[in-house]
Design a protein around this motif. Structure first.
Motif, short mmCIF file in Angstrom:
data_model
loop_
_atom_site.label_atom_id
_atom_site.label_comp_id
_atom_site.label_asym_id
_atom_site.label_seq_id
_atom_site.Cartn_x
_atom_site.Cartn_y
_atom_site.Cartn_z
N ALA A 39 0.84 -1.20 0.00
CA ALA A 39 0.00 0.00 0.00
C ALA A 39 0.88 1.25 0.00
CB ALA A 39 -0.92 0.00 1.21
N GLU A 40 0.65 2.13 -0.94
CA GLU A 40 1.37 3.40 -0.98
C GLU A 40 0.55 4.47 -0.27
OE1 GLU A 40 3.84 3.62 -5.02
OE2 GLU A 40 1.70 3.44 -5.40
N GLY A 41 1.23 5.52 0.17
CA GLY A 41 0.53 6.67 0.74
C GLY A 41 0.01 6.46 2.15
N VAL A 42 0.68 5.64 2.96
CA VAL A 42 0.27 5.44 4.37
C VAL A 42 0.81 6.62 5.16
CG1 VAL A 42 0.34 3.90 6.34
CG2 VAL A 42 0.43 2.94 4.03
N GLU A 43 -0.09 7.49 5.64
CA GLU A 43 0.35 8.75 6.25
C GLU A 43 0.09 8.82 7.75
OE1 GLU A 43 -1.27 12.01 4.11
OE2 GLU A 43 -0.29 11.47 2.21
N ASP A 44 -0.65 7.87 8.32
CA ASP A 44 -0.91 7.93 9.76
C ASP A 44 -1.08 6.52 10.30
OD1 ASP A 44 -3.71 7.17 9.27
OD2 ASP A 44 -3.94 9.24 8.57
N SER A 45 -1.05 6.42 11.63
CA SER A 45 -1.12 5.11 12.28
C SER A 45 -2.48 4.46 12.10
CB SER A 45 -0.80 5.26 13.77
OG SER A 45 -1.70 6.17 14.38
N ALA A 46 -3.55 5.28 12.02
CA ALA A 46 -4.89 4.71 11.86
C ALA A 46 -5.00 3.96 10.53
CB ALA A 46 -5.94 5.81 11.94
N THR A 47 -4.44 4.56 9.47
CA THR A 47 -4.46 3.90 8.16
C THR A 47 -3.62 2.62 8.20
OG1 THR A 47 -4.70 6.04 7.05
CG2 THR A 47 -3.95 4.19 5.72
N ALA A 48 -2.48 2.68 8.87
CA ALA A 48 -1.63 1.49 8.99
C ALA A 48 -2.36 0.38 9.74
CB ALA A 48 -0.33 1.85 9.70
N THR A 49 -3.07 0.75 10.80
CA THR A 49 -3.82 -0.25 11.58
C THR A 49 -4.90 -0.90 10.73
OG1 THR A 49 -3.41 0.96 13.63
CG2 THR A 49 -5.25 -0.61 13.63
N GLU A 50 -5.63 -0.09 9.96
CA GLU A 50 -6.69 -0.62 9.11
C GLU A 50 -6.13 -1.54 8.03
OE1 GLU A 50 -10.54 -1.28 7.63
OE2 GLU A 50 -9.74 -0.58 9.56
N LEU A 51 -5.01 -1.18 7.45
CA LEU A 51 -4.38 -2.02 6.44
C LEU A 51 -3.89 -3.34 7.04
CD1 LEU A 51 -2.36 0.71 4.48
CD2 LEU A 51 -4.31 -0.58 3.60
N THR A 52 -3.42 -3.28 8.27
CA THR A 52 -3.02 -4.51 8.95
C THR A 52 -4.22 -5.43 9.13
OG1 THR A 52 -1.28 -3.30 10.11
CG2 THR A 52 -1.91 -5.45 11.01
N ARG A 53 -5.34 -4.83 9.53
CA ARG A 53 -6.57 -5.62 9.73
C ARG A 53 -7.02 -6.26 8.42
NH1 ARG A 53 -11.88 -5.38 9.11
NH2 ARG A 53 -11.78 -3.36 8.06
N LEU A 54 -6.83 -5.54 7.31
CA LEU A 54 -7.27 -6.08 6.02
C LEU A 54 -6.32 -7.15 5.49
CD1 LEU A 54 -8.36 -2.76 4.24
CD2 LEU A 54 -9.83 -4.53 5.22
N GLY A 55 -5.11 -7.22 6.03
CA GLY A 55 -4.17 -8.24 5.58
C GLY A 55 -3.18 -7.76 4.55
N CYS A 56 -2.98 -6.42 4.44
CA CYS A 56 -2.01 -5.88 3.50
C CYS A 56 -0.60 -6.18 4.01
CB CYS A 56 -2.22 -4.38 3.37
SG CYS A 56 -1.39 -3.63 1.99
N ALA A 57 0.30 -6.59 3.14
CA ALA A 57 1.62 -7.07 3.56
C ALA A 57 2.60 -5.93 3.84
CB ALA A 57 2.19 -8.00 2.50
N LYS A 58 2.79 -5.04 2.85
CA LYS A 58 3.80 -3.99 2.97
C LYS A 58 3.15 -2.62 2.82
CE LYS A 58 7.55 -4.43 0.50
NZ LYS A 58 8.45 -4.74 -0.64
N GLY A 59 3.82 -1.62 3.38
CA GLY A 59 3.34 -0.25 3.26
C GLY A 59 4.49 0.72 3.14
N GLN A 60 4.21 1.86 2.53
CA GLN A 60 5.17 2.94 2.46
C GLN A 60 4.42 4.26 2.46
OE1 GLN A 60 6.46 1.58 -1.71
NE2 GLN A 60 6.75 3.79 -1.89
N GLY A 61 5.06 5.30 2.95
CA GLY A 61 4.43 6.60 3.05
C GLY A 61 5.04 7.39 4.19
#
Length: 545
Positions: A480-502
């Motif tokens: 996932a690109e464009g991860v700008e805050d912890s809330a978005t990171a938490t939601e992506l973790t819940r969805l099962g997204c593997a990697k993030g950057q932002g």
């Protein structure tokens, strides 16, 4: 025996004229002699036939026959001269036509347009009318030649000319400047500018229709610039330049449109040309440097890689972001060389990273039109000694529609070298499940526009969920690109997204800052102080501006 080359003597107009005068003199003299002797000879002939004379004088008879022969000769020469004049006139007309006409479309060529344009402008000015010069450029025409061949390209140009002719008024002056550029000049009443707008819009719309060629549908398009002549104090060179500037301004705004020239556009074009010149001059000086944006495992927060982003460290203007110069590098055809130079520098830097850290590089769609791209990238891997297994190549999904067969060949070759492949900006282009199955991608990257909007938009969140589930079903991890805050990171973790950057994980950093981060985490092969700046074409390590 050596054969001698016989060179035909060039036609001498003065000598030909002399022969024409001599021939004319002979004819006149022969006629006078015929008049002088013919009557005497004929009288002798009549008397001889009547039995009243002793026959004709032989000298006079011979003179008469000679006069007749000379008259016949002169008449034949006169006929030859007339025929020669007709042929020469036709040849001159043909030569003038060929000199003024584009042979492919039948339009005027550039030279003929520049010669005929001033009289059109002057005639319109005398009638207090304006002249619009429309310059039309086919979008992505080079791709037609590259993919379908030059015969298909010529066919597209001919069809384009036919469509342009069908729309323009009969009194319009039409020309092909060369390549895929067409010009039309139209005189109009000052209050009828809207008619020119309507014609320009119709031309753009007509050229958006696909061209049929040997069972294929070739899609083109056009961008159109318009320059206005309101009087005689304007040159053709100025009008063409203004229309050209307006046309390029339209391309920068998204193509497939028409736009009138405005004085401010010339300043913008000069700025663009300065950037292009700066790119050409800055590449050999090492002004373009790689920056690195962290990529992390969302669930654990562990650093797993960096995406390389290009920056221009200009001595005059400081650090210039890619959105300022990348589009110009692509339009000018410099992106291939520029990208490979910076990738080389990034590989030299990344050789010092821990083997677990992946270097991701984004490839321009223009580079995927180069059938030798995979060989060029493989050569970089060999020359720098960077492990292919640590490299991930990111391809935007909009690139897949350019030439799927060529892209498949390129990515398959890279895959065979051990390079990983990621489909970038997923959701913004036109890729389909068939493309995901046809090409050996290892990872899907969700475009940051969906990630940034998912907290406030149910539709964006639904798209993210669908992409994550698609990745799971295809066995492709999601970044996932464009991860700008912890809330978005938490939601992506819940969805099962593997990697993030932002920005939540860190902004793009210089090589020095990146090395310091890795050193703090024990992820450098060699201590930071022992590392040298890359040699060859690669740029030195620099702190962020």
């Amino acid at each position: 025996m050596r054969a001698e080359t016989i060179v035909p003597k060039e036609w001498d107009r003065s000598e030909g004229a002399k022969r024409d005068i001599v021939a004319g003199g002979i004819v006149i003299a022969a006629i006078l002699l015929f008049v002088g002797t013919g009557s005497n000879v004929m009288q002798s002939v009549v008397r001889a036939l009547a039995g009243a004379g002793g026959g004709t004088d032989r000298v006079l008879a011979a003179t008469l026959i000679l006069n007749i022969a000379l008259i016949l000769f002169g008449w034949r020469r006169y006929d030859d001269l007339n025929r020669e004049i007709r042929e020469r006139t036709l040849a001159e007309k043909r030569a003038r036509f060929l000199a003024d006409t584009d042979p492919l479309t039948g339009y005027l060529n550039r030279r003929a347009l520049l010669a005929a344009g001033p009289s059109l402008v002057a005639a319109a000015a005398a009638e207090r009318r304006h002249v619009a010069l429309l310059l039309l450029d086919l979008d992505h025409f080079k791709r037609v030649n590259d993919i379908h061949g030059h015969v298909a390209g010529d066919h597209v140009l001919q069809v384009a000319a036919e469509r342009i002719t069908a729309i323009l008024p009969p009194n319009a002056t039409k020309a092909r400047l060369g390549g895929d550029e067409f010009v039309a000049m139209i005189a109009f009443e000052p209050a009828a500018r809207h008619q020119i707008d309507a014609l320009a819009a119709a031309l753009v719309a007509a050229l958006e229709e696909p061209v049929e060629y040997e069972g294929q549908r070739i899609r083109i398009g056009s961008s159109l610039g318009i320059a206005l002549a309101t009087g005689q104090n304007v040159t053709m060179e100025m009008l063409v330049r203004q229309a050209d500037i307006a046309m390029y301004h339209g391309k920068e705004k998204g193509r497939h449109r028409h736009i009138w020239f405005e004085p401010g556009m010339e300043m913008a074009m000069q700025a663009r040309n300065q950037i292009e010149t700066g790119i050409r001059n800055g590449m050999p000086r090492g002004e373009f440097v790689p920056h690195f944006e962290p990529q992390v495992d969302i669930a654990s927060g562990r650093l797993v890689g960096f995406e390389m982003l290009m920056r221009w460290d200009s001595p005059e203007h400081g650090m210039i972001p890619p959105e300022r110069f990348i589009p110009i590098a692509e339009e000018s055809g410099l992106i291939g060389e520029l990208s490979l130079r910076v990738i080389r520098a990034a590989m030299e830097i990344a050789k010092g990273w821990d083997p677990s850290i992946v270097l991701a590089v984004n490839i321009s769609p223009q580079q995927l039109k180069d059938p030798w791209f995979s060989q060029k990238l493989t050569k970089l891997l060999a020359e720098t000694g960077f492990p292919a297994g640590q490299l991930e190549v990111e391809i935007t999904e909009s690139s897949l529609f350019e030439n799927l067969a060529l892209v498949r060949s390129i990515v398959t070759s890279l895959k065979n070298q051990g390079v990983s492949l990621a489909l970038d900006d997923f959701g913004t282009g036109y890729s389909s499940l068939s493309h995901l199955r046809a090409l050996p991608f290892d990872r899907i990257k969700i475009d940051k526009s969906f990630v940034a909007a998912m907290r406030g938009s149910a539709d964006a969140q639904a798209i993210v969920v669908a992409i994550v589930r698609l990745g799971e079903s295809l066995g492709m991890p999601i970044t996932a690109e464009g991860v700008e805050d912890s809330a978005t990171a938490t939601e992506l973790t819940r969805l099962g997204c593997a990697k993030g950057q932002g920005w939540h994980y860190g902004r793009a950093m210089s090589a020095v800052d990146t090395a310091e981060m890795l050193a703090e985490r024990g992820l450098l092969r060699t201590p930071l102080k022992a590392r040298n700046a890359p040699d060859g074409e690669s740029a030195p390590l620099r702190k962020s501006a």
